[in-house]
Design an enzyme around this catalytic site. Structure first.
Site, short mmCIF file in Angstrom:
data_model
loop_
_atom_site.label_atom_id
_atom_site.label_comp_id
_atom_site.label_asym_id
_atom_site.label_seq_id
_atom_site.Cartn_x
_atom_site.Cartn_y
_atom_site.Cartn_z
N ARG A 58 -10.08 -19.03 5.68
CA ARG A 58 -10.16 -20.25 5.19
C ARG A 58 -10.01 -21.28 6.63
NH1 ARG A 58 -7.16 -20.35 -0.23
NH2 ARG A 58 -5.89 -20.11 0.92
N LYS A 165 -0.45 -3.50 -1.11
CA LYS A 165 0.85 -3.66 -2.66
C LYS A 165 0.84 -4.95 -2.65
CE LYS A 165 4.90 -3.77 -2.38
NZ LYS A 165 5.86 -4.42 -2.01
N ASP A 194 0.19 1.31 1.30
CA ASP A 194 2.01 1.60 0.85
C ASP A 194 2.95 2.56 2.06
OD1 ASP A 194 4.62 2.67 0.78
OD2 ASP A 194 4.10 3.17 -1.42
N HIS A 195 3.08 0.81 2.99
CA HIS A 195 3.54 0.97 4.47
C HIS A 195 4.26 2.25 4.49
CE1 HIS A 195 6.35 -1.66 4.05
NE2 HIS A 195 6.80 -1.41 4.91
N LYS A 199 4.67 5.91 7.64
CA LYS A 199 6.15 6.04 8.38
C LYS A 199 6.75 7.42 9.04
CE LYS A 199 8.46 2.03 6.41
NZ LYS A 199 9.29 1.36 7.29
N GLU A 233 18.72 -3.16 2.33
CA GLU A 233 17.74 -3.63 2.58
C GLU A 233 18.94 -5.18 3.60
OE1 GLU A 233 13.92 -5.54 2.96
OE2 GLU A 233 14.13 -4.94 0.72
N ASP A 252 9.15 -4.57 -6.31
CA ASP A 252 8.70 -4.86 -4.62
C ASP A 252 8.95 -4.19 -4.19
OD1 ASP A 252 7.67 -6.41 -2.47
OD2 ASP A 252 9.99 -6.03 -2.00
N HIS A 257 7.43 2.05 -3.23
CA HIS A 257 7.60 2.82 -1.25
C HIS A 257 8.97 3.44 -2.57
CE1 HIS A 257 5.93 -0.35 0.57
NE2 HIS A 257 7.41 -1.41 0.07
N LYS A 357 18.38 -6.67 -1.90
CA LYS A 357 18.66 -7.63 -0.41
C LYS A 357 19.87 -7.95 -0.79
CE LYS A 357 13.57 -9.01 -1.03
NZ LYS A 357 13.30 -8.22 0.74
P1 NDP Z 1 0.42 -14.59 3.73
O1 NDP Z 1 0.53 -15.69 2.28
O2 NDP Z 1 0.71 -15.43 5.24
O3 NDP Z 1 -1.32 -15.22 3.31
C1 NDP Z 1 -2.13 -14.36 3.97
C2 NDP Z 1 -4.05 -15.25 4.64
O4 NDP Z 1 -4.39 -15.45 2.65
C3 NDP Z 1 -3.80 -16.41 4.64
O5 NDP Z 1 -2.78 -16.72 6.11
C4 NDP Z 1 -4.66 -17.57 4.05
O6 NDP Z 1 -5.13 -17.55 5.05
C5 NDP Z 1 -5.15 -16.84 2.49
N1 NDP Z 1 -4.84 -16.74 1.69
C6 NDP Z 1 -4.04 -17.38 1.00
N2 NDP Z 1 -4.52 -17.72 -0.43
C7 NDP Z 1 -5.42 -17.22 -0.35
C8 NDP Z 1 -6.22 -17.83 -1.85
N3 NDP Z 1 -5.48 -17.87 -2.47
N4 NDP Z 1 -7.39 -17.56 -1.43
C9 NDP Z 1 -7.82 -16.11 -0.89
N5 NDP Z 1 -6.98 -16.53 0.99
C10 NDP Z 1 -5.96 -16.97 0.76
O7 NDP Z 1 0.25 -13.22 3.34
P2 NDP Z 1 1.17 -12.11 4.11
O8 NDP Z 1 -0.10 -12.03 5.27
O9 NDP Z 1 2.37 -12.28 3.75
O10 NDP Z 1 0.41 -11.15 2.69
C11 NDP Z 1 -1.13 -10.62 3.13
C12 NDP Z 1 -0.82 -9.42 1.49
O11 NDP Z 1 -0.31 -8.52 2.02
C13 NDP Z 1 -0.21 -9.68 0.68
O12 NDP Z 1 -0.64 -8.91 -1.06
C14 NDP Z 1 1.43 -9.36 0.10
O13 NDP Z 1 1.62 -8.80 -1.00
C15 NDP Z 1 1.02 -7.97 1.30
N6 NDP Z 1 1.99 -7.65 1.99
C16 NDP Z 1 2.26 -7.67 2.89
C17 NDP Z 1 3.81 -7.68 3.77
C18 NDP Z 1 4.44 -8.44 5.20
O14 NDP Z 1 5.15 -8.23 6.20
N7 NDP Z 1 3.78 -9.95 5.41
C19 NDP Z 1 4.37 -6.69 3.69
C20 NDP Z 1 3.55 -5.63 2.42
C21 NDP Z 1 2.32 -6.16 2.00
P3 NDP Z 1 -6.11 -19.25 4.34
O15 NDP Z 1 -5.69 -20.15 3.98
O16 NDP Z 1 -6.43 -18.91 6.54
O17 NDP Z 1 -7.29 -18.46 4.42
C1 BG6 Z 2 7.74 -4.57 1.72
C2 BG6 Z 2 8.22 -5.82 0.53
O1 BG6 Z 2 6.32 -3.98 1.06
O2 BG6 Z 2 8.84 -4.06 2.03
C3 BG6 Z 2 9.48 -6.65 1.25
O3 BG6 Z 2 7.42 -6.69 -0.34
C4 BG6 Z 2 10.75 -5.09 2.29
O4 BG6 Z 2 10.46 -7.36 0.08
C5 BG6 Z 2 9.88 -4.25 2.47
O5 BG6 Z 2 11.75 -6.08 3.09
C6 BG6 Z 2 10.11 -2.72 3.53
O6 BG6 Z 2 9.94 -2.48 4.39
P1 BG6 Z 2 10.48 -1.75 5.87
O7 BG6 Z 2 9.28 -1.38 6.48
O8 BG6 Z 2 11.09 -2.87 6.34
O9 BG6 Z 2 11.22 -1.68 5.13
#
Ligand code: NDP
Ligand code: BG6
Length: 505
Positions: A58, A165, A194-195, A199, A233, A252, A257, A357
């Protein structure tokens, strides 16, 4: 023989458009863009020449800003160096569409994809990566569908959807999400990430178990005393309290995982390396794990929150004083539990799982503890430590087997020694990131490393039996541990039998 046996070549992936929704977010910048860069620029350079990456969100951003953001992500988070020539090629693949939210805006996206496909004379191969908060998933899938961006698997080209996830926050919501996805997509089009499954060390579990004849003979209740799976962690909740305080360690980490690690350790040999057979064998493990009764939850599960302590030279506050955490939060930052896989192979063997954690170290491992020696010969007067196969998932990837050996000398002294494999020394190669592997598999269409709908629901079924008890009990029974330690004493005292202890992973 030290020759490499190549069972499958890493192949050029078919040309496709990769659409990342949530491209302005953390996951996209820290993981997805760096992984795609590595696929394009390292080793065999697997991205097809015509492949395009279309970031959607957005937030208003120009293509140049998106590219700068992407470059920054690669420089900070990739384990591959940024090289200018590679970057130029990769940057040219990056496109960005802002304001993608309303149903109409999805028609702009459709037009853009058709333009890309026409320009490159490409088949309409499309991957939609939903890097979005979980609550947006179903709505976005509906909009993708309603805009005519996806079609049934037998259609021209392929259309696949990648879902992150967490899938749901409990059993009911996970079932609703699966049902919602199936309304618009065939299961073969859904790639649930599931990342951990991407690995290297986790992928090696199958090879270790079924590529060596010595392990299968002893991989059962006759020879294995118990199994410990630890995912520890170092970091506290950090900036993620908004999400984490509604999730907790059980949702989580354990539901996804840790259960995936467990299935790879406990599964029967699959009849082939095909996705269906491997996923079927893993699913059978989950089917053999019964939800816990309330009494079992009390006896077999420990939950805790961290209190102030030192982690890696920094002071962490009490979890309850972390920014964004409710002062009376009943969310666990640590969980340890014992469960059984009720099948012929594992009958009576406890599996101990713990994760948290703000623990002493970042370390994930699976430790297979073999049965102790009978008290005769060398163990007649002193009990000897049992053999342990310790599979180090991360960091210091590798594995070790502890065995008893004679210490050199004229006397007879014996002690445990470690036979150790370290990836870094043995392979001397960059380990691909988990997301690199998983994105590659999405592009090739292989679902082996992804989680199917029944797996998600089976693991939730077990986790739900614990959540139900905790919901009724609020904070009652919540233990604590100082940040920077290995967790609460209860995890040892309550769960472990007398001669057993958690090992440091
Ligand atoms: P973010 O909070 O950074 O959100 C990602 C983007 O989604 C935002 O930049 C925003 O972009 C958009 N967004 C936020 N709210 C909404 C909404 N209600 N509707 C539509 N778009 C929205 O999240 P992450 O990138 O950290 O995570 C994304 C997904 O990946 C989640 O499900 C998270 O649980 C999962 N995940 C993340 C990990 C990580 O390392 N970050 C690891 C494992 C899983 P904009 O406002 O520009 O549209
Ligand atoms: C994510 C969890 O799925 O895995 C985090 O939401 C966690 O809380 C992470 O820190 C751990 O991943 P890794 O690859 O760093 O062990």
């Amino acid at each position: 023989m030290d020759e490499v046996v190549r069972l499958a070549e890493a192949e050029q992936v078919p040309p496709c458009s990769i659409v990342i929704f949530g491209a302005s977010g953390d996951l996209a910048m820290r993981k997805l863009i760096p992984a795609l860069y590595s696929l394009d620029c390292c080793g065999e350079r697997l991205l097809a020449e015509e492949t395009m990456i279309v970031g959607c969100a957005r937030r208003q951003m120009t293509i140049e800003e998106f590219r700068r953001h992407a470059r920054d992500g690669i420089e900070r988070f990739s384990n591959a160096p940024l090289r200018e020539a590679c970057w130029e090629r990769f940057a040219a693949r990056l496109d960005y569409l802002s304001g993608i939210e309303s149903p109409e805006s999805f028609h702009h996206l459709k037009a853009r994809l058709e333009q890309i496909e026409a320009a490159g004379a490409l088949p309409p191969n499309r991957i939609f990566y939903l890097a979005l908060p979980p609550e947006a998933i179903l709505e976005w899938v509906k909009r993708i569908h309603d805009a005519g961006l996806i079609w049934p698997p037998q259609g021209r080209g392929f259309s696949r959807v990648v879902v992150e996830k967490p899938i749901g926050v409990d059993l009911a919501s996970a079932m609703a999400i699966n049902q919602g996805l199936h309304q618009y997509l065939d299961e073969s089009q859904i790639f649930r990430i599931d990342h951990y499954l991407g690995k290297e060390t986790v992928r090696n579990l199958l090879v270790l178990r079924f590529g060596n004849s010595i392990f299968e003979q002893i991989w059962n209740a006759h020879h294995i005393d118990h199994v410990q799976i630890t995912v520890s962690e170092l970091e506290g909740v950090g900036t993620r309290a908004g999400y984490y305080d509604h999730a907790g360690a059980l949702r989580d980490m354990v539901q996804n995982h840790m259960f995936q690690l467990l299935t790879l350790i406990a599964m029967e040999p699959p009849v082939s390396l095909g996705a269906e057979d491997i996923r079927g064998a893993k699913l059978n493990v989950l089917r053999a794990i019964k939800p816990l009764t309330p009494e079992e939850v009390h006896g077999q599960v420990v939950r805790a929150q961290y209190t102030a302590g030192h982690v890696d030279g920094r002071v962490l506050p009490d979890y309850l004083k972390e920014q964004g955490v409710a002062p009376d939060s009943a969310t666990e930052t640590f969980v340890a539990l014992k469960l059984f896989v009720n099948n012929w192979r594992w009958s009576g063997v406890p599996f101990y799982l713990r994760t948290g954690k703000a623990l002493a170290r970042r370390a994930s491992s699976v430790a297979i503890h073999f049965k102790p020696l009978p008290a005769i010969l060398f163990a007649e007067r002193h009990s000897l430590p049992a053999n342990v196969l310790n599979l180090r998932i991360q960091p210091d990837e590798g594995f070790s087997l502890s065995v008893i050996a004679k210490q050199p000398g004229l006397d007879l002294s014996i002690r445990p020694v470690q036979m150790n494999l370290q990836y870094e020394r043995e392979f001397q190669a960059r380990l691909p990131e988990a997301y690199e592997m998983l994105l590659y598999e999405v592009m090739t269409g292989d679902q082996t490393l992804f989680v199917d709908s029944e797996m998600v629901e089976r693991s939730w079924r077990f986790v739900q039996s614990i959540l139900d008890v905790w919901r009724r009990e609020g904070r009652n029974g919540m233990a604590t541990y100082p940040a920077g330690t290995w967790g609460p004493e209860e995890a040892e005292e309550k769960l472990m039998p007398n001669q057993c202890a958690w090992i440091e992973p």
